[in-house]
Design a protein around this motif. Structure first.
Motif, short mmCIF file in Angstrom:
data_model
loop_
_atom_site.label_atom_id
_atom_site.label_comp_id
_atom_site.label_asym_id
_atom_site.label_seq_id
_atom_site.Cartn_x
_atom_site.Cartn_y
_atom_site.Cartn_z
N PHE A 74 -8.42 -7.38 -2.81
CA PHE A 74 -7.25 -6.57 -3.13
C PHE A 74 -6.58 -7.18 -4.36
CE2 PHE A 74 -6.63 -5.51 1.64
CZ PHE A 74 -7.38 -4.35 1.52
N HIS B 138 -5.28 -15.20 16.03
CA HIS B 138 -4.10 -15.13 16.89
C HIS B 138 -4.42 -15.79 18.21
CE1 HIS B 138 -6.30 -11.53 17.69
NE2 HIS B 138 -5.74 -10.84 16.73
N GLU C 294 -10.59 -14.28 11.76
CA GLU C 294 -10.75 -14.25 13.21
C GLU C 294 -12.16 -14.61 13.64
OE1 GLU C 294 -8.69 -11.29 15.20
OE2 GLU C 294 -7.07 -11.27 13.74
N GLN D 262 0.93 -11.75 14.53
CA GLN D 262 0.54 -10.64 15.39
C GLN D 262 -0.43 -9.71 14.69
OE1 GLN D 262 4.02 -8.56 16.60
NE2 GLN D 262 4.52 -10.05 18.16
N SER D 263 -1.06 -8.88 15.47
CA SER D 263 -1.92 -7.85 14.90
C SER D 263 -1.10 -6.96 13.97
CB SER D 263 -2.51 -7.03 16.05
OG SER D 263 -3.33 -6.04 15.52
N GLY D 264 -1.60 -6.73 12.78
CA GLY D 264 -0.88 -5.87 11.84
C GLY D 264 0.14 -6.59 10.99
N SER D 265 0.24 -7.92 11.14
CA SER D 265 1.27 -8.65 10.40
C SER D 265 0.87 -8.89 8.94
CB SER D 265 1.56 -9.99 11.07
OG SER D 265 0.38 -10.74 11.18
N GLY D 266 -0.42 -8.74 8.62
CA GLY D 266 -0.83 -8.88 7.23
C GLY D 266 -1.79 -10.04 6.96
N LYS D 267 -2.36 -10.61 8.01
CA LYS D 267 -3.27 -11.76 7.83
C LYS D 267 -4.50 -11.39 7.01
CE LYS D 267 -3.90 -12.33 12.28
NZ LYS D 267 -3.11 -11.22 12.82
N THR D 268 -5.14 -10.29 7.42
CA THR D 268 -6.36 -9.89 6.73
C THR D 268 -6.06 -9.53 5.27
OG1 THR D 268 -7.35 -9.12 8.77
CG2 THR D 268 -8.29 -8.26 6.75
N VAL D 269 -4.94 -8.85 5.07
CA VAL D 269 -4.58 -8.47 3.71
C VAL D 269 -4.36 -9.73 2.85
CG1 VAL D 269 -2.85 -7.31 2.28
CG2 VAL D 269 -3.62 -6.25 4.39
N GLN E 229 4.43 1.13 1.67
CA GLN E 229 4.48 0.15 2.75
C GLN E 229 4.25 -1.26 2.18
OE1 GLN E 229 1.10 0.18 5.32
NE2 GLN E 229 2.02 -1.16 6.86
N VAL F 161 3.24 -4.77 2.55
CA VAL F 161 2.50 -5.51 3.58
C VAL F 161 2.72 -7.01 3.45
CG1 VAL F 161 0.23 -5.96 4.54
CG2 VAL F 161 0.80 -3.67 3.77
N PHE G 184 0.88 -1.17 0.00
CA PHE G 184 0.00 0.00 0.00
C PHE G 184 0.91 1.21 0.00
CE2 PHE G 184 -2.78 -3.13 2.13
CZ PHE G 184 -3.87 -3.06 1.29
N1 LIG Z 1 -6.70 -0.76 2.81
C1 LIG Z 1 -5.49 -0.54 3.35
N2 LIG Z 1 -4.78 0.53 2.97
C2 LIG Z 1 -3.55 0.76 3.49
N3 LIG Z 1 -2.95 -0.03 4.37
C3 LIG Z 1 -3.59 -1.12 4.80
C4 LIG Z 1 -4.90 -1.44 4.31
N4 LIG Z 1 -5.31 -2.58 4.90
C5 LIG Z 1 -4.31 -2.95 5.71
N5 LIG Z 1 -3.29 -2.09 5.66
C6 LIG Z 1 -2.01 -2.21 6.40
O1 LIG Z 1 -1.53 -3.52 6.24
C7 LIG Z 1 -0.94 -4.00 7.43
C8 LIG Z 1 -1.50 -5.37 7.76
O2 LIG Z 1 -2.86 -5.24 8.10
P1 LIG Z 1 -3.82 -6.47 8.35
O3 LIG Z 1 -5.20 -5.92 8.47
O4 LIG Z 1 -3.59 -7.50 7.34
O5 LIG Z 1 -3.35 -6.99 9.77
P2 LIG Z 1 -3.83 -8.29 10.53
O6 LIG Z 1 -2.68 -9.23 10.57
O7 LIG Z 1 -5.10 -8.77 9.96
O8 LIG Z 1 -4.06 -7.72 12.00
P3 LIG Z 1 -5.26 -8.03 13.04
O9 LIG Z 1 -4.87 -9.28 13.74
O10 LIG Z 1 -5.18 -6.87 13.96
O11 LIG Z 1 -6.52 -8.12 12.31
C9 LIG Z 1 -1.20 -2.97 8.50
O12 LIG Z 1 0.01 -2.29 8.74
C10 LIG Z 1 -2.22 -2.03 7.89
O13 LIG Z 1 -1.94 -0.73 8.28
#
Ligand SMILES: Nc1ncnc2c1ncn2[C@@H]1O[C@H](COP(=O)(O)OP(=O)(O)OP(=O)(O)O)[C@@H](O)[C@H]1O
Ligand SMILES: [Mg+2]
Lengths: 246, 250
Positions: free
Chosen positions: B51, B196, B163, B35-42, B14, B16, B11
């Motif tokens: 995406f 997690h 989750e 961990q939270s923010g590691s990129g799982k949802t992405v 950054q 991801v 993004f």
């Molecule tokens: N639409 C977006 N635009 C810009 N950055 C994004 C977007 N979606 C996620 N990110 C960035 O991608 C990184 C990973 O986010 P992600 O949502 O995948 O985390 P996660 O592992 O699912 O965390 P959690 O356990 O808290 O859900 C984060 O740093 C977030 O800021």
């Protein structure tokens, strides 16, 4: 530059929206709900405003035309003309842009930020088609009815003003309303209404659909929906008037 | 089977996801942890095509999904069930209408058959007598369960859960985990679960992929994860008192 990109995005979204619905039955059900939300629920507001606007115009006309050389028909005539030509199609559409436009944009925008639109998409549904097309269809069909209703109530409002204030007798007013009628003015009003209805529903749908972020952005885009629709309505009012009346 | 081949996603500047390659197997519950923010949802959203990926490709049973047009993607999506992190229920519809929605869109079932299927799905997630409630009248855990019922109502080939048990009490969380793993075996689905929650990892983690700062750091099963030597994974796994005590016992 940004505006051109946005127009492009808007056109692409409309191309996605104007597809054959996946399921006719589901489309019809959405359409019925939108008739209710966008149309029926506006009857009260439009009716209320139209009666008062009609009454006010009649009084203003009577006040301006106390010259005995002017025809007594002018009060009824002007009330009718103003309602048909401008006040009902344009002013009521502007009011609907505020009421309906913000509701469309915030509804779709909230669905966007809570991932309901993503949910539709991953089910294999075309969200633009599912959400926006019924709203455009509902507005384009229902708004002309609202505007005819508004014209009728405006004229009645003028009559009410004649009765209550005694500025003019019913016979004179009715003669005026019937005088020099050209059916094309009504066609012109309806064409404008349909165009405005399309502007309100599609621009608001676009504003809702393109929300990114959270509730603050939903609010911001709903405001934008109303502002842009209103501006476009006025611009197209001028264009259509040029094209159709001259 | 879903094959992820060398995918990357950024993004802006950054990065991801960084060059991730893995497979999610059929009939198994595949976990993505991190961990939270590691990129799982992405990663999950890249899989389901919400995406666009910058590099690499994703194949669903040898069909190169990521290269498909939006229209062709739609056909594969009809074989997917997705549970979003926030549930994403349609808030103008009741619970029953939510679960029935995919059936309305894609089947020719009669109302009776649809009702029947909905009730079956809702009882699978232990939600009876909530059919006519609106999402705003439900608790967080109930929303999750309705969303699962909706995701599985069309008996998907691929199930993605972001989750599924965050915000649930331990008991309900366990029920949901068990349900997902049962359904996976029963319907022979390829299931991908983001979590997690260490309890889920131990309970249903047949195949676990650990994501660390956008990289695929470790892969293995729940039997191997307790004995891992990988430092970052160790920090993640033994970050709670409960797991640390467990480790002492092992
Ligand atoms: N639409 C977006 N635009 C810009 N950055 C994004 C977007 N979606 C996620 N990110 C960035 O991608 C990184 C990973 O986010 P992600 O949502 O995948 O985390 P996660 O592992 O699912 O965390 P959690 O356990 O808290 O859900 C984060 O740093 C977030 O800021
Ligand atoms: Mg997440």
């Amino acid at each position: 530059m940004k505006i051109i990109a946005e127009i492009g995005e808007y056109v692409l979204l409309m191309l996605q929206a104007f597809r054959r619905p996946d399921k006719g039955k589901v489309f019809r059900r959405q359409l019925m709900m939108d008739f209710q939300d966008l149309g029926t629920n506006s009857i009260g507001l439009i009716g209320f405003i139209s009666v008062f606007v009609g009454a006010i115009i009649a009084i203003q006309m009577a006040y301006n035309m106390d010259n005995p050389l002017l025809s007594h028909k002018l009060v009824g005539f002007s009330t009718r003309q103003m309602m048909i030509l401008e006040l009902s199609p344009t002013i009521m559409s502007l009011i609907l842009a505020g009421k309906v436009g913000s509701s469309i944009a915030s509804e779709i925008g909230t669905m966007k930020v809570t991932e309901q639109i993503s949910a539709l998409k991953v089910m294999g549904i075309n969200p633009a088609n599912y959400l926006i097309l019924p709203k455009i269809t509902a507005a384009v069909i229902y708004n002309p009815l609202l505007i005819i209703f508004s014209i009728a109530l405006g004229i009645l409002g003028g009559w009410g003003a004649c009765l209550t204030t005694g500025i003019m007798s019913t016979t004179y007013y009715v003669e005026g309303v019937q005088a020099w009628y050209e059916p094309f003015t009504l066609t012109y009003a309806l064409i404008k209404t349909v165009v405005f209805a399309f502007i309100i529903s599609s621009v608001s749908g676009y504003m809702g659909y393109t929300v990114e972020g959270g509730s603050v952005e939903v609010a911001r885009n709903s405001t934008k929906a109303v502002v842009y629709s209103s501006i476009l309505i006025i611009i197209f009012d001028l264009i259509l008037t040029q094209l159709l009346l001259i | 089977m879903i094959e992820i081949n060398n995918i990357s996603k950024s993004f802006g500047d950054q990065k991801v996801l960084n060059n991730i390659t893995t497979t999610f197997e059929k009939g198994k519950t595949n976990l993505i942890i991190g961990q939270s923010g590691s990129g799982k949802t992405v990663l999950m959203k890249c899989c389901i095509g919400l995406f666009d990926i910058d590099e690499g490709h994703i194949d669903f049973d040898k069909r190169n999904f990521s290269a498909f047009s939006e229209k062709k993607k739609r056909n594969i999506r009809k074989e997917m069930g997705v549970l979003f992190q926030g549930g994403a229920l349609f808030d103008s519809f009741t619970v029953e209408e939510n679960v029935m929605f995919p059936l309305n869109m894609f089947t020719k079932m009669s109302l009776e058959e649809k009702r029947d299927r909905v009730n079956k799905m809702l009882s699978r997630v232990n939600l009876n007598n909530a059919n006519n409630k609106l999402p705003s009248e439900l608790s967080g855990g109930m929303i999750k369960r309705v969303a699962i019922a909706r995701a599985i109502s069309l008996r998907p080939k691929y199930l993605f859960c972001d989750e599924p048990n965050s915000g649930l009490d331990p008991k309900t969380a366990e029920v949901i985990d068990a349900l997902i793993s049962e359904l996976t075996e029963e319907f022979e689905m390829t299931t991908v679960v983001n979590t997690h929650d260490m309890n889920s990892v131990l309970q249903i983690g047949q195949k676990i992929s650990y994501i660390y700062k956008g990289n695929l750091w470790w892969e293995g099963s729940n039997k191997e994860i307790m004995k891992t030597e990988n430092k970052e994974l160790n920090d993640f796994v033994f970050s709670t008192e409960l797991t640390r005590r467990l480790k002492l016992k092992l």
